[in-house]
Design a protein around this motif. Structure first.
Motif, PDB file in Angstrom:
ATOM      1  N   PHE A  52       0.812  -1.211   0.000  1.00 51.75           N
ATOM      2  CA  PHE A  52       0.000   0.000   0.000  1.00 51.75           C
ATOM      3  C   PHE A  52       0.851   1.270   0.000  1.00 51.75           C
ATOM      4  O   PHE A  52       0.439   2.298  -0.526  1.00 51.75           O
ATOM      5  N   ARG A  53       2.026   1.199   0.561  1.00 53.95           N
ATOM      6  CA  ARG A  53       2.886   2.380   0.556  1.00 53.95           C
ATOM      7  C   ARG A  53       3.322   2.745  -0.869  1.00 53.95           C
ATOM      8  O   ARG A  53       3.367   3.916  -1.251  1.00 53.95           O
ATOM      9  N   PHE A  54       3.609   1.723  -1.689  1.00 54.61           N
ATOM     10  CA  PHE A  54       4.241   1.990  -2.975  1.00 54.61           C
ATOM     11  C   PHE A  54       3.343   1.835  -4.204  1.00 54.61           C
ATOM     12  O   PHE A  54       3.765   2.165  -5.305  1.00 54.61           O
ATOM     13  N   TYR A  55       2.109   1.355  -4.045  1.00 57.93           N
ATOM     14  CA  TYR A  55       1.377   0.930  -5.245  1.00 57.93           C
ATOM     15  C   TYR A  55       1.029   2.051  -6.209  1.00 57.93           C
ATOM     16  O   TYR A  55       0.747   1.802  -7.383  1.00 57.93           O
ATOM     17  N   LYS A  56       1.083   3.305  -5.769  1.00 57.68           N
ATOM     18  CA  LYS A  56       0.800   4.421  -6.679  1.00 57.68           C
ATOM     19  C   LYS A  56       2.058   5.094  -7.215  1.00 57.68           C
ATOM     20  O   LYS A  56       1.979   5.976  -8.060  1.00 57.68           O
ATOM     21  N   VAL A  57       3.219   4.660  -6.715  1.00 60.88           N
ATOM     22  CA  VAL A  57       4.480   5.261  -7.162  1.00 60.88           C
ATOM     23  C   VAL A  57       4.690   5.112  -8.669  1.00 60.88           C
ATOM     24  O   VAL A  57       5.131   6.060  -9.330  1.00 60.88           O
ATOM     25  N   PRO A  58       4.370   3.937  -9.281  1.00 62.19           N
ATOM     26  CA  PRO A  58       4.543   3.834 -10.742  1.00 62.19           C
ATOM     27  C   PRO A  58       3.684   4.818 -11.535  1.00 62.19           C
ATOM     28  O   PRO A  58       3.948   5.054 -12.716  1.00 62.19           O
ATOM     29  N   ASP A  59       2.654   5.400 -10.902  1.00 60.64           N
ATOM     30  CA  ASP A  59       1.829   6.414 -11.570  1.00 60.64           C
ATOM     31  C   ASP A  59       2.319   7.820 -11.264  1.00 60.64           C
ATOM     32  O   ASP A  59       1.578   8.805 -11.406  1.00 60.64           O
ATOM     33  N   ASP A  60       3.583   7.918 -10.834  1.00 56.96           N
ATOM     34  CA  ASP A  60       4.217   9.209 -10.551  1.00 56.96           C
ATOM     35  C   ASP A  60       3.561   9.940  -9.386  1.00 56.96           C
ATOM     36  O   ASP A  60       3.549  11.176  -9.333  1.00 56.96           O
ATOM     37  N   LYS A  61       3.032   9.183  -8.435  1.00 51.47           N
ATOM     38  CA  LYS A  61       2.460   9.766  -7.237  1.00 51.47           C
ATOM     39  C   LYS A  61       3.374   9.469  -6.051  1.00 51.47           C
ATOM     40  O   LYS A  61       4.170   8.522  -6.090  1.00 51.47           O
ATOM     41  N   PRO A  62       3.288  10.273  -5.008  1.00 58.40           N
ATOM     42  CA  PRO A  62       4.166  10.037  -3.845  1.00 58.40           C
ATOM     43  C   PRO A  62       3.768   8.785  -3.086  1.00 58.40           C
ATOM     44  O   PRO A  62       2.669   8.250  -3.263  1.00 58.40           O
ATOM     45  N   GLU A  63       4.651   8.309  -2.244  1.00 62.34           N
ATOM     46  CA  GLU A  63       4.338   7.175  -1.377  1.00 62.34           C
ATOM     47  C   GLU A  63       3.163   7.529  -0.469  1.00 62.34           C
ATOM     48  O   GLU A  63       3.035   8.669  -0.014  1.00 62.34           O
ATOM     49  N   ASN A  64       2.314   6.543  -0.200  1.00 58.70           N
ATOM     50  CA  ASN A  64       1.234   6.744   0.752  1.00 58.70           C
ATOM     51  C   ASN A  64       1.784   6.736   2.177  1.00 58.70           C
ATOM     52  O   ASN A  64       2.842   6.166   2.453  1.00 58.70           O
ATOM     53  N   GLN A  65       1.022   7.331   3.071  1.00 56.58           N
ATOM     54  CA  GLN A  65       1.397   7.386   4.481  1.00 56.58           C
ATOM     55  C   GLN A  65       0.361   6.622   5.310  1.00 56.58           C
ATOM     56  O   GLN A  65      -0.696   6.233   4.793  1.00 56.58           O
ATOM     57  N   PHE A  66       0.654   6.397   6.575  1.00 56.78           N
ATOM     58  CA  PHE A  66      -0.234   5.655   7.459  1.00 56.78           C
ATOM     59  C   PHE A  66      -0.405   6.386   8.783  1.00 56.78           C
ATOM     60  O   PHE A  66       0.527   7.037   9.264  1.00 56.78           O
ATOM     61  N   ALA A  67      -1.599   6.264   9.364  1.00 53.61           N
ATOM     62  CA  ALA A  67      -1.800   6.708  10.734  1.00 53.61           C
ATOM     63  C   ALA A  67      -1.234   5.658  11.692  1.00 53.61           C
ATOM     64  O   ALA A  67      -0.910   4.540  11.274  1.00 53.61           O
TER      65      ALA A  67
END
Length: 345
Positions: free
Chosen positions: A233-248
């Motif tokens: 979940f942290r990295f799955y959007k990185v290939p779409d040129d989006k930043p890493e996700n964060q978590f609470a």
């Protein structure tokens, strides 16, 4: 694809859409009111069916849902959250797939469709060393993450969708399959500034369900699986040129009791949505079985909606991008061994 909490939720793995048991939180949240009356035809997931419309792997493709009586229903609104006991949930599921399928919350009857990004069908990136989803991925029916409610723990509002479920059993479920799951825990993903809860659950029929009852049991019997989930979940959007996700919670997985309270609260938000007590925006609340809702429609109205869509047809070939492996900026999580699964979308 919720318990007493120890029974099963109903979920769509999708997915949709389990409480401690649901169809796949904290005690400080509002308590859940009594579930909708149980119906005998809801006793097993086999009593739900689907009907495809349009061409698979095309923007027009939709997967509609039916109940045992052949009525078209909404998987978002008409499938009860509780499979039987207050702990059982039902979830619509998907797993080991790469197409970005989702419940179409802004379309009448909320069929499953493939998401569109930048004018093209969206496929989930293969994040090395994984291939597609690493669980059955779905959602819980009759839940809604209210985009106007700021969560006191995460500090962010909801993402305007049913609550997501990662079903970690050994079976790969089919697109749109309804399964009953046992809730185990939850993680709080912060996705582009929105709270996006991820329920961790296991099918009540899975061989390992009898020994996995809470998030600590996942750590014990599936070592590395939760770590792999967080990295995915942290990295799955990185290939779409989006930043890493964060978590609470610094990425900590919360336990079953916390997860159940989160589910209860999102069920309350859904009830407000379906009774015009919340701003629904573009969400379509049409349903066939929630008779006290102002959005309840007739069987004939539901049938006409489905019949107005393109008829089933042979599918297009799948884009070659589904086999592309993304490794840039990522690293391997060593030492884990798991079987992915979820409610198929």
């Amino acid at each position: 694809m919720r318990a007493a909490l120890g029974r099963a939720w109903r979920g769509l793995l999708p997915l949709l859409p389990a409480r401690s048991c649901c169809y796949a939180g904290a005690g400080r949240r509002r308590r859940l009111v009594r579930p909708l009356p149980r119906r005998s035809w809801l006793s097993t997931m086999a009593q739900f069916g689907t009907e495809p419309r349009g061409r698979p792997h095309s923007p027009e493709y939709r997967l509609y849902f039916k109940n045992a009586e052949g009525k078209y229903i909404s998987p978002f609104h008409d499938i009860p959250l509780f499979a039987g006991s207050k702990e059982d949930k039902e979830v619509p599921a998907k797993r080991s797939k790469t197409n970005g399928s989702e419940i179409a919350t802004k379309e009448p009857l909320n069929p499953i469709k493939q998401d569109i990004k930048r004018g093209k069908l969206r496929y989930v990136a293969n994040i090395f060393p994984h291939k597609g989803y690493i669980w059955n991925y779905g959602a819980l029916p009759q839940t809604w993450e209210d985009p106007h409610h700021k969560d006191k723990d995460t500090g962010c509002c909801g993402d305007n969708d049913p609550i997501d479920v990662c079903e970690i059993g050994t079976k790969v479920h089919s697109l749109g399959e309804i399964i009953q799951v046992k809730v185990l825990g939850v993680m709080a993903l912060i996705d582009e500034g929105e709270t996006d809860w991820k329920i961790i659950a296991i099918s009540v029929d899975d061989p390992e369900a009898q020994k996995i009852h809470d998030i600590d049991d996942v750590k014990k019997h599936k070592p590395g699986y939760l770590e792999a989930t967080a990295e995915w979940f942290r990295f799955y959007k990185v290939p779409d040129d989006k930043p890493e996700n964060q978590f609470a919670f610094n990425g900590e997985f919360k336990d079953k009791d916390f997860a159940v309270e989160i589910i209860k609260s999102t069920h309350e938000y859904w009830k407000a949505l379906l009774h015009k007590k919340a701003d629904r925006g573009a969400i379509k609340c049409m349903n066939v079985l929630v008779h006290d809702s102002p959005f309840c429609c007739s069987e004939e109205d539901a049938r006409l909606i489905v019949q107005s869509t393109p008829p089933p047809a042979r599918g297009d070939s799948v884009s070659a991008e589904v086999d592309v492996c993304n490794t840039s900026g990522l690293y391997t999580v060593a030492g884990f061994n798991f079987q992915p699964s979820c409610i198929t979308k």
